[in-house]
Design a protein around this motif. Sequence first.
Motif, PDB file in Angstrom:
ATOM      1  N   LYS A 123       0.827  -1.275  -0.059  1.00 18.27           N
ATOM      2  CA  LYS A 123       0.142   0.204  -0.078  1.00 18.27           C
ATOM      3  C   LYS A 123       0.867   1.294  -0.104  1.00 18.27           C
ATOM      4  O   LYS A 123       1.605   1.480   0.758  1.00 18.27           O
ATOM      5  CB  LYS A 123      -0.886  -0.022   1.334  1.00 18.27           C
ATOM      6  N   GLU A 124       0.864   1.884  -0.968  1.00 20.82           N
ATOM      7  CA  GLU A 124       1.619   3.308  -1.040  1.00 20.82           C
ATOM      8  C   GLU A 124       0.691   4.382  -1.454  1.00 20.82           C
ATOM      9  O   GLU A 124       1.407   5.598  -1.426  1.00 20.82           O
ATOM     10  CB  GLU A 124       2.629   3.041  -2.377  1.00 20.82           C
ATOM     11  N   ARG A 136       4.626  13.268  -6.974  1.00 23.31           N
ATOM     12  CA  ARG A 136       4.847  12.654  -5.711  1.00 23.31           C
ATOM     13  C   ARG A 136       3.608  12.794  -4.825  1.00 23.31           C
ATOM     14  O   ARG A 136       3.779  11.921  -3.792  1.00 23.31           O
ATOM     15  CB  ARG A 136       5.858  13.674  -5.102  1.00 23.31           C
ATOM     16  N   SER A 137       2.484  13.411  -5.079  1.00 22.24           N
ATOM     17  CA  SER A 137       1.528  13.445  -4.048  1.00 22.24           C
ATOM     18  C   SER A 137       0.845  12.127  -4.015  1.00 22.24           C
ATOM     19  O   SER A 137       0.826  11.279  -5.067  1.00 22.24           O
ATOM     20  CB  SER A 137       0.484  14.381  -4.590  1.00 22.24           C
ATOM     21  N   LYS A 138       0.040  11.984  -2.865  1.00 22.61           N
ATOM     22  CA  LYS A 138      -0.448  10.630  -2.662  1.00 22.61           C
ATOM     23  C   LYS A 138      -2.003  10.534  -2.400  1.00 22.61           C
ATOM     24  O   LYS A 138      -2.749   9.756  -2.786  1.00 22.61           O
ATOM     25  CB  LYS A 138       0.210   9.677  -1.694  1.00 22.61           C
ATOM     26  N   GLY A 139      -2.420  11.403  -1.912  1.00 23.84           N
ATOM     27  CA  GLY A 139      -3.765  11.588  -1.307  1.00 23.84           C
ATOM     28  C   GLY A 139      -4.604  12.556  -2.243  1.00 23.84           C
ATOM     29  O   GLY A 139      -4.503  12.588  -3.360  1.00 23.84           O
ATOM     30  N   TYR A 140      -5.616  13.451  -1.480  1.00 26.62           N
ATOM     31  CA  TYR A 140      -6.135  14.301  -2.192  1.00 26.62           C
ATOM     32  C   TYR A 140      -5.189  15.228  -2.923  1.00 26.62           C
ATOM     33  O   TYR A 140      -5.730  15.755  -4.008  1.00 26.62           O
ATOM     34  CB  TYR A 140      -7.075  15.423  -0.984  1.00 26.62           C
ATOM     35  N   ALA A 141      -4.057  15.570  -2.536  1.00 29.75           N
ATOM     36  CA  ALA A 141      -2.985  16.272  -3.314  1.00 29.75           C
ATOM     37  C   ALA A 141      -2.914  15.834  -4.746  1.00 29.75           C
ATOM     38  O   ALA A 141      -2.582  16.694  -5.651  1.00 29.75           O
ATOM     39  CB  ALA A 141      -1.716  16.494  -2.589  1.00 29.75           C
ATOM     40  N   PHE A 142      -3.018  14.664  -4.779  1.00 35.24           N
ATOM     41  CA  PHE A 142      -2.723  13.760  -6.112  1.00 35.24           C
ATOM     42  C   PHE A 142      -3.821  14.559  -7.170  1.00 35.24           C
ATOM     43  O   PHE A 142      -3.623  14.762  -8.380  1.00 35.24           O
ATOM     44  CB  PHE A 142      -2.793  12.469  -5.991  1.00 35.24           C
TER      45      PHE A 142
END
Length: 239
Positions: free
Chosen positions: A66-67, A177-183
Amino acid sequence: MRATVCLPTYNELENLEPMIRALTGVLREGDRVLVIDDASPDGTGELADRLAAELPFVGVLHRAEKEGLGPAYIAGFRRALADGAELVLEMDCDFSHDPADVPRLIEACAAGADLALGSRYVAGGGTANWGAARRFVSAGGSFYARTLLGVPIRDLTGGFKCFRREVLEQIDLDSIRSKGYAFQIELTYRAIRSGFRVVEVPILFSDRTEGQSKMSRGIFLEAVLRVPALRLEALRHRL
Ligand SMILES: Nc1nc2c(ncn2[C@@H]2O[C@H](COP(=O)(O)OP(=O)(O)O)[C@@H](O)[C@H]2O)c(=O)[nH]1
Ligand SMILES: [Mg+2]
């Protein structure tokens, strides 16, 4: 235009099969579903393999750990593009996004959009069963990002989207590089900066009824910090 729906999953055992069945009813000849599973401990990945064996339009991408949503989507986009998809969709596997809205996102791209965003904050869109506090935080997040980034998009954090393949080919996916909402914010911002036409399509967002959210304080903080970083990066590029 052939579409691939990317469906990231982490512990969505109760939701995956109903979701695939619902998508069966709305997809067209030649469209595909790609499940991107990060080794869910609850067996979602094995269920996805069984569904893929039964249904020829379903594919599965297994990832070792999980990343976060961002890396899962980027791996899924690469696979979908390599398989020749002309449209690539993002969608949650928890029924927050209504499978019945998929054709409307596809139609928006067929009508000329490069990126169609399912939007809670345009006329006709909304959230079901959200209290005032939650609406305030979510709408406030989009206001914060929209203002700092200087873009006219009402819903920047949503994750129900349809990209023309050219958009994903143009954006340097390796640099994200963003993983969550920032993505979600970052992808839309980059599409706008690259000159692509982004439109918002009203959707009604519902809370999940099965399984658990993977939202965390870290994901929230990442978005708060990434937004000014994205703006600074864009300003530096212009100099
Ligand atoms: N492959 C993968 N999927 C994820 C990961 N985190 C969340 N998801 C999936 O992304 C979708 C949205 O996640 P969710 O937890 O509902 O986020 P929320 O809607 O913001 O609460 C769901 O289908 C999740 O199973 C992850 O790290 N890897
Ligand atoms: Mg959710």
